[in-house]
Write an enzyme that holds these catalytic residues in place. Sequence first.
Site, mmCIF file in Angstrom:
data_model
loop_
_atom_site.group_PDB
_atom_site.id
_atom_site.type_symbol
_atom_site.label_atom_id
_atom_site.label_comp_id
_atom_site.label_asym_id
_atom_site.label_seq_id
_atom_site.Cartn_x
_atom_site.Cartn_y
_atom_site.Cartn_z
ATOM 1 N N SER A 176 -1.132 24.844 -3.913
ATOM 2 C CA SER A 176 0.179 24.194 -4.013
ATOM 3 C C SER A 176 1.166 25.033 -4.819
ATOM 4 O O SER A 176 0.829 25.533 -5.893
ATOM 5 C CB SER A 176 0.037 22.830 -4.689
ATOM 6 N N CYS A 220 -5.324 15.687 -1.725
ATOM 7 C CA CYS A 220 -5.443 15.874 -0.274
ATOM 8 C C CYS A 220 -5.927 17.285 0.053
ATOM 9 O O CYS A 220 -6.506 17.517 1.107
ATOM 10 C CB CYS A 220 -4.104 15.621 0.388
ATOM 11 N N SER A 247 -2.498 8.662 4.065
ATOM 12 C CA SER A 247 -3.646 8.902 4.939
ATOM 13 C C SER A 247 -3.207 9.078 6.396
ATOM 14 O O SER A 247 -2.162 8.567 6.810
ATOM 15 C CB SER A 247 -4.610 7.722 4.843
ATOM 16 N N GLU A 291 2.891 14.037 5.855
ATOM 17 C CA GLU A 291 1.927 14.808 5.054
ATOM 18 C C GLU A 291 0.687 13.940 4.939
ATOM 19 O O GLU A 291 0.671 12.966 4.196
ATOM 20 C CB GLU A 291 2.512 15.112 3.665
ATOM 21 N N LYS A 298 9.498 3.741 -1.113
ATOM 22 C CA LYS A 298 8.483 2.716 -1.367
ATOM 23 C C LYS A 298 7.357 3.407 -2.110
ATOM 24 O O LYS A 298 6.551 4.122 -1.512
ATOM 25 C CB LYS A 298 7.933 2.120 -0.064
ATOM 26 N N PRO A 299 7.304 3.226 -3.445
ATOM 27 C CA PRO A 299 6.204 3.853 -4.170
ATOM 28 C C PRO A 299 4.926 3.053 -3.917
ATOM 29 O O PRO A 299 5.007 1.882 -3.529
ATOM 30 C CB PRO A 299 6.645 3.729 -5.635
ATOM 31 N N GLU A 314 -12.852 12.174 4.499
ATOM 32 C CA GLU A 314 -12.258 12.604 3.234
ATOM 33 C C GLU A 314 -12.963 11.851 2.094
ATOM 34 O O GLU A 314 -12.924 10.621 2.052
ATOM 35 C CB GLU A 314 -10.768 12.231 3.290
HETATM 36 P P1 NAD Z 1 -2.429 5.371 2.205
HETATM 37 O O1 NAD Z 1 -2.146 5.954 3.531
HETATM 38 O O2 NAD Z 1 -3.364 4.239 2.101
HETATM 39 O O3 NAD Z 1 -1.071 4.881 1.527
HETATM 40 C C1 NAD Z 1 0.043 5.725 1.400
HETATM 41 C C2 NAD Z 1 1.284 4.872 1.267
HETATM 42 O O4 NAD Z 1 1.470 4.149 2.479
HETATM 43 C C3 NAD Z 1 1.220 3.839 0.154
HETATM 44 O O5 NAD Z 1 2.491 3.724 -0.445
HETATM 45 C C4 NAD Z 1 0.872 2.566 0.912
HETATM 46 O O6 NAD Z 1 1.303 1.406 0.248
HETATM 47 C C5 NAD Z 1 1.644 2.786 2.188
HETATM 48 N N1 NAD Z 1 1.197 2.001 3.345
HETATM 49 C C6 NAD Z 1 -0.050 1.625 3.671
HETATM 50 N N2 NAD Z 1 -0.026 0.928 4.832
HETATM 51 C C7 NAD Z 1 1.269 0.886 5.239
HETATM 52 C C8 NAD Z 1 1.947 0.307 6.361
HETATM 53 N N3 NAD Z 1 1.296 -0.352 7.311
HETATM 54 N N4 NAD Z 1 3.275 0.468 6.445
HETATM 55 C C9 NAD Z 1 3.951 1.145 5.492
HETATM 56 N N5 NAD Z 1 3.373 1.698 4.417
HETATM 57 C C10 NAD Z 1 2.045 1.578 4.298
HETATM 58 O O7 NAD Z 1 -2.877 6.600 1.282
HETATM 59 P P2 NAD Z 1 -3.285 6.586 -0.251
HETATM 60 O O8 NAD Z 1 -4.622 5.953 -0.383
HETATM 61 O O9 NAD Z 1 -2.168 6.072 -1.084
HETATM 62 O O10 NAD Z 1 -3.375 8.164 -0.543
HETATM 63 C C11 NAD Z 1 -4.472 8.927 -0.202
HETATM 64 C C12 NAD Z 1 -4.253 9.640 1.117
HETATM 65 O O11 NAD Z 1 -3.055 10.384 1.061
HETATM 66 C C13 NAD Z 1 -5.342 10.627 1.428
HETATM 67 O O12 NAD Z 1 -5.657 10.566 2.799
HETATM 68 C C14 NAD Z 1 -4.689 11.970 1.104
HETATM 69 O O13 NAD Z 1 -5.257 13.069 1.766
HETATM 70 C C15 NAD Z 1 -3.300 11.715 1.513
HETATM 71 N N6 NAD Z 1 -2.386 12.659 0.868
HETATM 72 C C16 NAD Z 1 -1.828 13.655 1.609
HETATM 73 C C17 NAD Z 1 -0.997 14.578 1.001
HETATM 74 C C18 NAD Z 1 -0.364 15.679 1.788
HETATM 75 O O14 NAD Z 1 0.592 16.272 1.288
HETATM 76 N N7 NAD Z 1 -0.811 16.009 2.985
HETATM 77 C C19 NAD Z 1 -0.730 14.481 -0.363
HETATM 78 C C20 NAD Z 1 -1.308 13.441 -1.086
HETATM 79 C C21 NAD Z 1 -2.133 12.530 -0.463
#
Ligand code: NAD
Length: 480
Positions: free
Chosen positions: A444, A287, A232, A253, A177-178, A384
């Site tokens: 990374s 992140c 997140s 992650e 799921k992108p 964050e």
């Molecule tokens: P997000 O958690 O809002 O969304 C991530 C993904 O989850 C998206 O595809 C979103 O559509 C999906 N999603 C949201 N709610 C969902 C639900 N209830 N059920 C299933 N899927 C759901 O995060 P974001 O805003 O896309 O990305 C930023 C966050 O990602 C930051 O907190 C960042 O630190 C983190 N991040 C972590 C890493 C790592 O490797 N640790 C890498 C990149 C980003």
Amino acid sequence: MRETDVNTGLLIGGKRVEGAEGERIAVLNPATGEPITDIAAGTPKDASRAVDAAAAAQRGWAETAPRVRSEILRAAWQTMVDHTEELAGLIVSEHGKPLADAKGEVAYAAEFFRWNAEETVRIAGSLGTSPSGDKRIIVHHPPMGVVVMVTPWNFPAAMITRKLAPALGAGNAVVIKPPRETPLTALRIGELLEDVGLPPGLVNIVATSGSGAWFDAAVDNAHTRMVSFTGSTEVGRVLLRRCADRVLKTVMELGGNAPFIVFNDADLPSAVEGAMVAKMRHSAETCTAANRFYAESGIAPEFTAALAEAMGAVKVGDGFDESVTCGPMINARAIEDIDGLVRGAVAAGADAVIGGAPVEGPGFFYQPTVLAQVDHGSPIAREEIFGPVAPIIPFDDADAMIDQANDTEMGLTGYVYTQDLARGLRVSERIHAGMIGLNRGAVSDPAAPFGGMKQSGLGREGAGEGIYEFCETQYIATNW
Ligand code: NAD
């Protein structure tokens, strides 16, 4: 957007299809706020159908010789490299990061295929004898089966390939799921994998406008055996609870809140250079981003001035302009969140040395900002930021500072600058984070284990262990 004709359907079982309800969702260019195109959005039924398709394809793939799987991954690396310009163009269009960062992301994303092509033929088991001598213990690592992957928008290519390459190498099939913000890069990677001969059905890509219901359907399908999530911590907790219902294996992650520590004896130019890398790469939306800067009192004024000068030299704008070094934030909500944190810090007594406000639209831009005299307890040091803002907290007592650096539920990354390597290593060991940059602003690397301690995650991606996350462990007791 640069020239591309990415197929915007769902990819299920090797076919491009519309979602069960025919819904389309717009993909926006964050530099303008205008739509680029629209893509098919899947329903919960589509998610479950994709899991079925993955399960049907997976058995044959697991039985395919590791060398054959490996060669396909290697070809995937090559084709991504060959398509760097096109993929980077897609990333800039839908994410907004500067073109140079986007090209860097493509190289990093592609490298997971090459690295895991090498790991695929080296998945090792073991043979032992039990202490009593009554049996032999054979351990091997079959694939998990079907893996559901949910990825964030900040690295439209790399957050997919970091999971996808080892999952395929180990013999799994996946449903991705992108994020709705950046689905085009994902869809194009799906096409490139088809072009290098990956059998249909192994990679299914189903975007959606309703993540929660999509995820429920995907994890409730009995074929799903594992969930790999990047995003997140807040969403990660929700998904973990959901996975508990089926006791699914998870790799998580999650978010970060990295401290960036500068001691008096740090080399100032390299600390500032490292700070810019740790803060500003990929438009400050990583992140691993340095979220709070702890500068020892003897160097804090100089460090603050030099960092403000470097931030002042950042050119904000459309990522396609090659002179731009910071693109737009992902959407209007991100600007509101960043600005709320900055205003809160300033109201509590921080000094905005440079920046401190959004840039007028169109598009979603924020001024590169340095805040001096920030309090450790301030929300900007605890949440964050995910934007081009560097809050600086001066310190005198190193032990107290380390306690503050660890005073967070996150533990993804930390950075330490000192010319005393022994002290640098001692302090690194005391920081509760999965990854430390010691006199370096970037951590990374596909060859290194990426992941967090505490609420920054579970499991690791990359390195030797990354591929084992996508494997079961089976033990066979026997004697001969
Ligand atoms: P997000 O958690 O809002 O969304 C991530 C993904 O989850 C998206 O595809 C979103 O559509 C999906 N999603 C949201 N709610 C969902 C639900 N209830 N059920 C299933 N899927 C759901 O995060 P974001 O805003 O896309 O990305 C930023 C966050 O990602 C930051 O907190 C960042 O630190 C983190 N991040 C972590 C890493 C790592 O490797 N640790 C890498 C990149 C980003």
